[in-house]
Design an enzyme around this catalytic site. Structure first.
Site, mmCIF file in Angstrom:
data_model
loop_
_atom_site.group_PDB
_atom_site.id
_atom_site.type_symbol
_atom_site.label_atom_id
_atom_site.label_comp_id
_atom_site.label_asym_id
_atom_site.label_seq_id
_atom_site.Cartn_x
_atom_site.Cartn_y
_atom_site.Cartn_z
ATOM 1 N N GLN A 1 13.697 -14.063 6.898
ATOM 2 C CA GLN A 1 12.692 -14.674 6.462
ATOM 3 C C GLN A 1 12.258 -14.839 5.094
ATOM 4 O OE1 GLN A 1 8.629 -13.376 7.715
ATOM 5 N NE2 GLN A 1 7.889 -14.918 8.254
ATOM 6 N N THR B 1 3.115 -14.161 11.953
ATOM 7 C CA THR B 1 3.561 -13.521 12.471
ATOM 8 C C THR B 1 4.185 -14.396 13.031
ATOM 9 O OG1 THR B 1 1.568 -14.074 13.567
ATOM 10 C CG2 THR B 1 2.647 -11.414 12.886
ATOM 11 N N ARG C 1 0.341 -1.393 0.145
ATOM 12 C CA ARG C 1 -0.020 0.086 0.154
ATOM 13 C C ARG C 1 0.816 1.444 0.110
ATOM 14 N NH1 ARG C 1 -3.566 -0.714 4.608
ATOM 15 N NH2 ARG C 1 -4.573 1.884 3.869
#
Length: 451
Positions: free
Chosen positions: A75, A81, A15
């Site tokens: 990651q 999460t 976004r």
């Protein structure tokens, strides 16, 4: 108990519509990730780990700039999460202490709030940070039974009664490291996103008979930044708080809403800041100074009793001693200005050392760059530099020396000497009138031709 800080910073932030990783977008001239890092650093953690994915190299570089001892963990796939936290399992395998999980896009969680979580951890296995939401919307709800956190319910799964709860989940969590990773190992992906949710830790802990609680903070602390609009809101929040802090510390802001501060701005009490002043990173202003309107400061130090501006620019490396005067349209860069020295008008002082009690005339320039290399100018104590002097570095002007206005100084000036470096004036009588007449006739001809 030792503390390890884990900051989740792997998201792309679509976004934001940016090539820059979301957590590196700046608030008050520092990446939002660094704000989270600073809050955690106040707890003096034994370990700091940042979990990065998108833009890993850029995130790693930014973290190293602010804390070279922090470890950045990759990651590769974003699977939720809990999966992100689990990337730190090996790095914390030998760690015996509590782990605080923060988010790199939530920059306003305060160190005081984290201290409250640590205090609550003394009697609980897991502590979650929550907030009373003015508009709970689709936040996950924290379902409490007295001081006990019974469960976290995602909005999509909540009943009408649960949706009426306004105590919401921030995502921030604290637990003993061994307990946390044991619980994460039991998390499954039986949800719509097929991801490993850290929130599942609460239910798993309760199922094992472990005590879980939630600590409340102000909603503004938990603001997550996911868009440019959020970034602008975050900047406004930071600036308002920072200005209020300065006012409480005894700094006068004549028109507070026009003053822009950085994450590390330090200003002493009894300083007066006039309207429309901008403080970039790494600025320290001592007590009893005055920063006048429309000035721009970055990477500089201003000592007690100094006056800067209006319309002055202090660039990195500018060091002003006590009672200096830097005036309108003056730029100082990588220069030390001695006590009581005045550079009041339309001058550039770069790569220079100026002594005490020296006066720099209007239009003076230290010509420090030859197109390839920078060179240094040294001016002694109680010197007088005449207006429109060009000091071609490297050059030294001695104590109590003087330069004539309009001089181009290319050689050292001894102590107490007067340096004159300009051609003799020649007056050609009557030539000015003839020249003006010629120019006027030329202008009239051009106007006529234009018609």
């Amino acid at each position: 108990m030792s503390i390890a800080l884990v900051i989740l910073a792997a998201g792309k932030g679509t976004r934001m519509n940016s090539d820059l990783p979301k957590v590196l977008h700046p608030v008050a001239n520092a990446p939002m990730l660094i704000h989270a890092l600073q809050a955690g650093q106040a707890l003096a953690p034994e370990r700091i780990l940042v979990v990065a994915g998108h833009g890993f190299d850029a995130v790693q570089s930014a973290v190293a700039t602010y804390d070279p001892d922090a470890q950045v963990v990759l990651q590769e796939e974003q699977k939720g999460t809990a999966h992100a936290v689990d990337m730190c399992r090996d790095a914390l395998a030998d760690f015996d202490g509590d782990v605080i999980v923060l988010f790199g896009d939530t920059p306003f969680v305060s160190s005081e709030t984290l201290e409250k979580m640590i205090a609550a951890k003394a009697e609980n296995a897991v502590v979650v940070l929550g907030f009373e939401a003015a508009d709970p919307g689709k936040y996950g709800r924290l379902i409490m039974q007295g001081d006990s956190l019974e469960r976290i319910v995602e909005f999509a799964d909540a009943s009408e009664a649960e949706r009426a709860v306004s105590f919401c989940n921030s995502g921030v969590m604290l637990a003993d490291g061994k307990t946390l990773f044991d619980l994460i190992a039991a998390i499954e992906t039986n949800n719509a996103q097929e991801e490993y949710y850290l929130t599942d830790v609460v239910g798993l802990a309760r199922a094992q008979g472990l005590s879980v609680t939630a600590v409340a903070c102000d909603e503004a602390e938990t603001m997550g930044i996911n868009s440019r609009a959020h970034l602008a809101q975050a900047e406004a929040i930071f600036q308002a708080r920072a200005r209020d802090t300065l006012l409480d510390l005894g700094v006068t802001l004549q028109q507070p809403e026009t003053v822009m501060l950085s994450f590390d701005t330090v200003i002493g009490r009894d300083t007066v800041i006039e309207p429309n002043v901008y403080f970039g990173p790494d600025v320290t202003v001592e007590s009893g100074t005055r920063i006048r309107a429309f000035s721009h400061l970055e990477g500089c130090h201003v000592s007690r009793g100094a006056t800067v501006g209006p319309y002055a620019r202090l660039r990195p490396g500018a060091e002003l001693a006590e009672d200096t005067h830097i005036g309108n349209f003056v730029e100082i860069k990588n220069a030390q200005i001695g006590a009581g020295t005045k550079v009041n008008h339309l001058s550039y002082i770069g790569d220079a050392t100026l002594g005490n009690g020296t006066n720099i005339g209007a239009g003076t320039i230290t010509c420090n760059y030859d197109g390839v290399m920078k060179h240094h100018t040294t001016i002694g104590n109680r010197a007088f530099i005449g207006s429109n002097t060009m000091l071609v570095a490297p050059v030294t002007v001695g104590d109590e020396a003087m330069t004539g206005s309009g001089s181009v100084i290319t050689k050292d000036v001894p102590e107490a000497a007067l340096a004159l470096a300009r051609t003799d004036q020649v007056n050609k009588h009557g030539v000015a009138r003839k020249l003006f007449d010629l120019l006027k006739k030329k202008k009239q001809k051009l106007v006529s031709e234009a018609k």
